[in-house]
Write an enzyme that holds these catalytic residues in place. Structure first.
Site, PDB file in Angstrom:
ATOM      1  N   CYS A  13    -124.967  18.595  72.771  1.00 26.76           N
ATOM      2  CA  CYS A  13    -124.613  19.614  71.794  1.00 26.76           C
ATOM      3  C   CYS A  13    -123.384  20.399  72.242  1.00 26.76           C
ATOM      4  O   CYS A  13    -122.559  20.792  71.415  1.00 26.76           O
ATOM      5  CB  CYS A  13    -125.798  20.543  71.544  1.00 26.76           C
ATOM      6  SG  CYS A  13    -127.193  19.662  70.790  1.00 26.76           S
ATOM      7  N   THR A  14    -123.250  20.600  73.535  1.00 26.66           N
ATOM      8  CA  THR A  14    -122.057  21.264  74.057  1.00 26.66           C
ATOM      9  C   THR A  14    -120.826  20.414  73.777  1.00 26.66           C
ATOM     10  O   THR A  14    -119.807  20.918  73.303  1.00 26.66           O
ATOM     11  CB  THR A  14    -122.208  21.547  75.560  1.00 26.66           C
ATOM     12  OG1 THR A  14    -123.331  22.424  75.746  1.00 26.66           O
ATOM     13  CG2 THR A  14    -120.958  22.171  76.142  1.00 26.66           C
TER      14      THR A  14
END
Length: 122
Positions: A13-14
């Site tokens: 997600c980062t």
């Protein structure tokens, strides 16, 4: 455009959210507003945004209300949001729907491609 992601500060997600951040100028040129959304609480979203200098809002959907409406809710496992992106026109018409759980860069890239196709069609 609205991009759903499973968990703030997780590696995938980062990478995805940073890719949306890194393409900020292209999205601005295309006239698009980027919104990220996950089941994380607002405090975690704020820390995520601050740590990675995101210039786009991150929304909190801990009950999965919005993810259910968009068909991005996962009813099994510890992560309750699917990785999905929706490009929505100013008339609220869906221009593109992008789904890929494993390729983190495909979401921003395909969203930009949809916006560029729209621009050339007009």
């Amino acid at each position: 455009m609205l991009f759903f992601y499973p968990a703030a500060m997780s590696p995938g997600c980062t990478k995805e959210a940073c890719h949306f951040r890194d393409l900020a100028e292209e999205f601005k040129t295309a006239g698009a507003q980027r919104l990220g959304i996950s089941p994380d609480v607002p405090e975690k979203q704020r820390k995520f945004a601050e740590q990675y200098s995101f210039d786009h809002p991150l929304l909190s959907d801990p009950e999965g209300t919005v993810s259910r409406i968009f068909g991005a809710h996962r009813s099994w496992g510890p992560l309750h949001a699917k990785r999905k992106t929706f490009v929505i026109g100013t008339n609220f018409r869906l221009l593109a729907s992008i789904k890929s759980e494993m390729n983190m860069n495909v979401h921003a890239n395909k969203a930009l491609a949809a916006l560029r196709r729209l621009a050339t069609a007009e």
